[in-house]
Design a protein around this motif. Structure first.
Motif, PDB file in Angstrom:
ATOM      1  N   ASN A   1     -15.012  -7.240   2.240  1.00  0.00           N
ATOM      2  CA  ASN A   1     -15.191  -6.235   3.289  1.00  0.00           C
ATOM      3  C   ASN A   1     -14.936  -4.800   2.818  1.00  0.00           C
ATOM      4  O   ASN A   1     -15.280  -3.853   3.515  1.00  0.00           O
ATOM      5  CB  ASN A   1     -14.254  -6.544   4.463  1.00  0.00           C
ATOM      6  CG  ASN A   1     -14.583  -7.873   5.125  1.00  0.00           C
ATOM      7  OD1 ASN A   1     -15.752  -8.235   5.238  1.00  0.00           O
ATOM      8  ND2 ASN A   1     -13.566  -8.603   5.545  1.00  0.00           N
ATOM      9  N   LEU A   2     -14.315  -4.636   1.655  1.00  0.00           N
ATOM     10  CA  LEU A   2     -13.964  -3.303   1.162  1.00  0.00           C
ATOM     11  C   LEU A   2     -14.597  -3.058  -0.201  1.00  0.00           C
ATOM     12  O   LEU A   2     -14.796  -3.993  -0.985  1.00  0.00           O
ATOM     13  CB  LEU A   2     -12.440  -3.165   1.034  1.00  0.00           C
ATOM     14  CG  LEU A   2     -11.607  -3.305   2.314  1.00  0.00           C
ATOM     15  CD1 LEU A   2     -10.125  -3.276   1.970  1.00  0.00           C
ATOM     16  CD2 LEU A   2     -11.944  -2.192   3.302  1.00  0.00           C
ATOM     17  N   ASN A   3     -14.911  -1.774  -0.489  1.00  0.00           N
ATOM     18  CA  ASN A   3     -15.379  -1.462  -1.838  1.00  0.00           C
ATOM     19  C   ASN A   3     -14.169  -1.368  -2.765  1.00  0.00           C
ATOM     20  O   ASN A   3     -13.020  -1.385  -2.334  1.00  0.00           O
ATOM     21  CB  ASN A   3     -16.216  -0.180  -1.855  1.00  0.00           C
ATOM     22  CG  ASN A   3     -15.429   1.048  -1.406  1.00  0.00           C
ATOM     23  OD1 ASN A   3     -14.268   1.232  -1.789  1.00  0.00           O
ATOM     24  ND2 ASN A   3     -16.050   1.888  -0.593  1.00  0.00           N
TER      25      ASN A   3
ATOM     26  N   THR B   1     -12.833   1.019  -4.558  1.00  0.00           N
ATOM     27  CA  THR B   1     -11.922   2.161  -4.392  1.00  0.00           C
ATOM     28  C   THR B   1     -10.973   1.921  -3.223  1.00  0.00           C
ATOM     29  O   THR B   1      -9.765   2.164  -3.324  1.00  0.00           O
ATOM     30  CB  THR B   1     -12.719   3.457  -4.161  1.00  0.00           C
ATOM     31  OG1 THR B   1     -13.567   3.695  -5.287  1.00  0.00           O
ATOM     32  CG2 THR B   1     -11.785   4.638  -3.974  1.00  0.00           C
ATOM     33  N   ASP B   2     -11.524   1.414  -2.114  1.00  0.00           N
ATOM     34  CA  ASP B   2     -10.688   1.126  -0.946  1.00  0.00           C
ATOM     35  C   ASP B   2      -9.674   0.032  -1.236  1.00  0.00           C
ATOM     36  O   ASP B   2      -8.528   0.083  -0.772  1.00  0.00           O
ATOM     37  CB  ASP B   2     -11.569   0.718   0.240  1.00  0.00           C
ATOM     38  CG  ASP B   2     -12.365   1.883   0.805  1.00  0.00           C
ATOM     39  OD1 ASP B   2     -11.958   3.041   0.568  1.00  0.00           O
ATOM     40  OD2 ASP B   2     -13.395   1.632   1.457  1.00  0.00           O
ATOM     41  N   ILE B   3     -10.085  -0.968  -2.020  1.00  0.00           N
ATOM     42  CA  ILE B   3      -9.171  -2.049  -2.395  1.00  0.00           C
ATOM     43  C   ILE B   3      -8.016  -1.497  -3.231  1.00  0.00           C
ATOM     44  O   ILE B   3      -6.854  -1.837  -3.020  1.00  0.00           O
ATOM     45  CB  ILE B   3      -9.913  -3.160  -3.161  1.00  0.00           C
ATOM     46  CG1 ILE B   3     -10.835  -3.917  -2.205  1.00  0.00           C
ATOM     47  CG2 ILE B   3      -8.920  -4.126  -3.824  1.00  0.00           C
ATOM     48  CD1 ILE B   3     -11.738  -4.926  -2.886  1.00  0.00           C
TER      49      ILE B   3
ATOM     50  N   TYR C   1      -6.742   1.520  -3.198  1.00  0.00           N
ATOM     51  CA  TYR C   1      -5.819   2.244  -2.319  1.00  0.00           C
ATOM     52  C   TYR C   1      -5.029   1.286  -1.428  1.00  0.00           C
ATOM     53  O   TYR C   1      -3.842   1.497  -1.161  1.00  0.00           O
ATOM     54  CB  TYR C   1      -6.595   3.237  -1.445  1.00  0.00           C
ATOM     55  CG  TYR C   1      -7.165   4.404  -2.219  1.00  0.00           C
ATOM     56  CD1 TYR C   1      -6.496   4.950  -3.312  1.00  0.00           C
ATOM     57  CD2 TYR C   1      -8.388   4.968  -1.865  1.00  0.00           C
ATOM     58  CE1 TYR C   1      -7.014   6.009  -4.026  1.00  0.00           C
ATOM     59  CE2 TYR C   1      -8.926   6.041  -2.584  1.00  0.00           C
ATOM     60  CZ  TYR C   1      -8.232   6.552  -3.662  1.00  0.00           C
ATOM     61  OH  TYR C   1      -8.749   7.606  -4.378  1.00  0.00           O
ATOM     62  N   GLU C   2      -5.691   0.229  -0.970  1.00  0.00           N
ATOM     63  CA  GLU C   2      -5.053  -0.735  -0.073  1.00  0.00           C
ATOM     64  C   GLU C   2      -3.876  -1.440  -0.734  1.00  0.00           C
ATOM     65  O   GLU C   2      -2.911  -1.835  -0.065  1.00  0.00           O
ATOM     66  CB  GLU C   2      -6.087  -1.761   0.404  1.00  0.00           C
ATOM     67  CG  GLU C   2      -5.583  -2.769   1.414  1.00  0.00           C
ATOM     68  CD  GLU C   2      -5.263  -2.155   2.768  1.00  0.00           C
ATOM     69  OE1 GLU C   2      -4.450  -2.749   3.502  1.00  0.00           O
ATOM     70  OE2 GLU C   2      -5.798  -1.070   3.081  1.00  0.00           O
TER      71      GLU C   2
ATOM     72  N   LEU D   1      -8.589  -9.530  -1.413  1.00  0.00           N
ATOM     73  CA  LEU D   1      -9.473  -8.565  -0.760  1.00  0.00           C
ATOM     74  C   LEU D   1     -10.867  -8.579  -1.369  1.00  0.00           C
ATOM     75  O   LEU D   1     -11.871  -8.415  -0.658  1.00  0.00           O
ATOM     76  CB  LEU D   1      -8.872  -7.158  -0.852  1.00  0.00           C
ATOM     77  CG  LEU D   1      -7.590  -6.939  -0.036  1.00  0.00           C
ATOM     78  CD1 LEU D   1      -6.976  -5.574  -0.351  1.00  0.00           C
ATOM     79  CD2 LEU D   1      -7.883  -7.050   1.466  1.00  0.00           C
TER      80      LEU D   1
ATOM     81  N   ASN E   1       0.817  -1.221   0.000  1.00  0.00           N
ATOM     82  CA  ASN E   1       0.000   0.000   0.000  1.00  0.00           C
ATOM     83  C   ASN E   1       0.850   1.272   0.000  1.00  0.00           C
ATOM     84  O   ASN E   1       0.313   2.378  -0.005  1.00  0.00           O
ATOM     85  CB  ASN E   1      -0.941   0.010   1.201  1.00  0.00           C
ATOM     86  CG  ASN E   1      -0.202  -0.023   2.533  1.00  0.00           C
ATOM     87  OD1 ASN E   1       0.957  -0.411   2.588  1.00  0.00           O
ATOM     88  ND2 ASN E   1      -0.869   0.401   3.587  1.00  0.00           N
TER      89      ASN E   1
ATOM     90  N   ASP F   1     -12.647 -11.429   0.141  1.00  0.00           N
ATOM     91  CA  ASP F   1     -13.072 -11.165   1.515  1.00  0.00           C
ATOM     92  C   ASP F   1     -14.381 -10.393   1.554  1.00  0.00           C
ATOM     93  O   ASP F   1     -15.209 -10.586   2.448  1.00  0.00           O
ATOM     94  CB  ASP F   1     -11.992 -10.383   2.270  1.00  0.00           C
ATOM     95  CG  ASP F   1     -10.763 -11.239   2.555  1.00  0.00           C
ATOM     96  OD1 ASP F   1     -10.879 -12.474   2.481  1.00  0.00           O
ATOM     97  OD2 ASP F   1      -9.695 -10.667   2.820  1.00  0.00           O
TER      98      ASP F   1
END
Length: 262
Positions: free
Chosen positions: A223-225, A227-229, A231-232, A218, A172, A221
């Motif tokens: 748990n993340l949308n 956009t968040d994935i 960035y992650e 991810l 990240n 999983d």
């Protein structure tokens, strides 16, 4: 070693049969091979195939074709993973059947698997189950599906493996060749040559594949949308993330998510 011998003996016990196995019997076995070709179907998680040269990643709703007598070992990342193994006898038919490959499970293949969902054990010539499974095998190359192409080269070089471990832990962050070389105490030129000689891949290509592999985990999983994935795994631009994801998997992240959730 006893388990390994038992699995191989079970697969090759009847040289002319098609064997259907629905347990994770090959998980974490040492590298091995069998006289039958193997169709491994993965649902609900991610499986990892290791060979001497590369690590392959098989996501949910994909299948892996392993040619006969192809050394490999498998690992799985979750207990809720559902797999189907079908072992096929006979001489190689060439082309598709001689190459290890990962492909998405098509609607047709899914329906055929659903029809045979309760089958288990050995099926022999003369039975209609054998004919059905043999037809399934012959349909695989005719679908002309694009290979899922994420595969990471491996190495025994401990210095390079230390660098690779650091990359995995900092996906990240803004990873650059220059900064990685500095942290590793070697020159940019030496690090570039290390990737080329030991892994036969560029530093940038390796990082790109690591990021997409982590994105796949991810997405699974849930748990993340998206956009968040992005960035992650180190992307500041969702468009660049989507384009690179498609480049390596032949589908957009949203398509992959829809397929993985079936």
């Amino acid at each position: 070693m006893k388990l390994l011998k038992r699995v191989i003996a079970s697969v090759d016990q009847y040289p002319e049969s098609i064997l259907v196995v629905r347990q994770q019997t090959e998980q974490r076995l040492p590298s091995h091979q069998h006289d039958k070709a193997q169709l491994l179907l993965v649902f609900g998680g991610i499986a990892y195939l290791q060979t001497r040269e590369r690590d392959f990643y098989i996501p949910s709703n994909h299948y892996l074709w392993i040619p006969k007598n192809y050394p490999h070992n498998l690992m799985f990342n979750t207990q809720d993973l559902h797999i189907i193994n079908i072992y096929f006898p006979g001489k190689s038919l060439g082309g598709f059947y001689d190459e290890m490959g990962i492909y998405p499970v098509s609607k047709l293949l899914s329906e055929m698997l659903s029809f045979s969902e309760k089958w288990q054990g050995n099926y022999f010539k003369g039975s209609w189950e054998y004919s059905f499974l043999n037809t399934l095998k012959h349909l695989l190359p005719k679908e002309d599906l694009k290979k899922f192409s994420i595969q990471l080269p491996t190495t025994d070089d401990q210095r390079l493996n230390t660098i690779l471990d650091r990359l995995r832990a900092t996906l990240n962050e803004n990873i650059t060749l220059e900064e990685t070389a500095k942290q590793s105490g070697i020159s940019v030129r030496s690090l570039t040559r290390l990737f080329q000689t030991k892994l036969r891949i560029t530093f940038i290509q390796y990082v790109k594949m690591l990021r997409i592999i982590r994105a796949i985990e991810l997405i699974k999983d849930g748990n993340l949308n998206m956009t968040d994935i992005a960035y992650e795994v180190g992307y500041s631009n969702i468009s660049a993330f989507s384009n690179n994801f498609q480049q390596l998997t032949n589908m957009r992240p949203t398509e992959f998510k829809a397929m993985s959730s079936k």
